[in-house]
Write a protein that holds these residues in place. Structure first.
Motif, PDB file in Angstrom:
ATOM      1  N   ARG A   3       0.831  -1.213   0.000  1.00  0.00           N
ATOM      2  CA  ARG A   3       0.000   0.000   0.000  1.00  0.00           C
ATOM      3  C   ARG A   3       0.864   1.261   0.000  1.00  0.00           C
ATOM      4  NH1 ARG A   3      -4.250  -2.404   4.105  1.00  0.00           N
ATOM      5  NH2 ARG A   3      -5.764  -3.172   2.605  1.00  0.00           N
ATOM      6  N   ARG A  19      -2.888   4.155  -4.673  1.00  0.00           N
ATOM      7  CA  ARG A  19      -3.306   3.502  -3.438  1.00  0.00           C
ATOM      8  C   ARG A  19      -4.727   2.942  -3.545  1.00  0.00           C
ATOM      9  NH1 ARG A  19      -2.321   2.458   1.760  1.00  0.00           N
ATOM     10  NH2 ARG A  19      -3.924   2.856   3.313  1.00  0.00           N
ATOM     11  N   TYR A  25      -5.015  -8.328  -3.244  1.00  0.00           N
ATOM     12  CA  TYR A  25      -4.254  -7.074  -3.313  1.00  0.00           C
ATOM     13  C   TYR A  25      -3.086  -7.195  -4.293  1.00  0.00           C
ATOM     14  CZ  TYR A  25      -6.803  -5.625   0.877  1.00  0.00           C
ATOM     15  OH  TYR A  25      -7.782  -5.284   1.768  1.00  0.00           O
TER      16      TYR A  25
END
Length: 189
Positions: free
Chosen positions: A107, A116, A172
């Motif tokens: 991140r 982000r 992610y």
């Protein structure tokens, strides 16, 4: 200093209290440490709610809130690893802590690139957090020598949290993969 930020700072301040209570040589220290952890988890929800409701979101809060969460969870898992002395428990705890470090680094790196949003907190991450908090509270609250059933419940919840942890990390990484591989804009997939 907003109320939301004060609650986040309270969560950080509870960490040494939590550790001290955990190590007290009294039977009630199990439940007391679980209550402290549960209170910290409640402030996590409450500070976010207040920041949104009162329009008190700040850069300091945006930075400190996830740090406070990770510090409290990592501390609890490290304490529990020492208590449970089990390879199975340690593996699940290492997966959870390792994922937190990896996703935090991802991140931060994506934020430096202005991306982000592609690795923002997902719904599966919220479910993972709920399972993780429930597991930790159960494992803190009961002396496993006296309540082996609760140990089993805690382990099941911890492994659910670890599985969701891996799943959310994969999500992610998939979202960030083109950027990680330098493939954005190259037409490759």
């Amino acid at each position: 200093m907003t109320l939301a930020n004060q609650l986040t700072l309270l969560r950080v301040a509870l960490i040494p209290v939590f550790v001290l209570v955990f190590y007290l040589p009294y039977q009630w220290s199990y439940m007391a440490s679980a209550i402290i952890f549960a209170a910290a988890a409640a402030t996590d929800w409450l500070d976010g709610y207040l920041a949104r409701k009162l329009n008190q979101s700040t850069p300091f809060g945006a930075f400190l809130d996830p740090v406070a969460d990770k510090l409290m969870v990592a501390t609890a898992l490290v304490l529990l690893v020492g208590l449970h002395k089990s390879a199975w428990f340690t593996i699940a705890a290492a997966v959870i802590i390792g994922r937190e470090i990896a996703v935090s680094a991802l991140r931060e790196w994506m934020a430096e690139l202005g991306k982000r949003g592609s690795v923002a907190v997902s719904y599966i991450g919220k479910i993972k957090t709920t399972a993780q908090i429930a597991a930790i509270i159960v494992l803190l609250a009961f002396d496993v020598r006296e309540y082996p059933l609760m140990e089993t419940v805690g382990y099941i919840l911890l492994y659910i949290a670890a599985a969701l942890t891996l799943w959310s990390m994969v999500m992610y990484l998939r979202a960030a993969w083109p950027t990680l591989m330098g493939e954005e804009g190259s037409g490759k997939s």
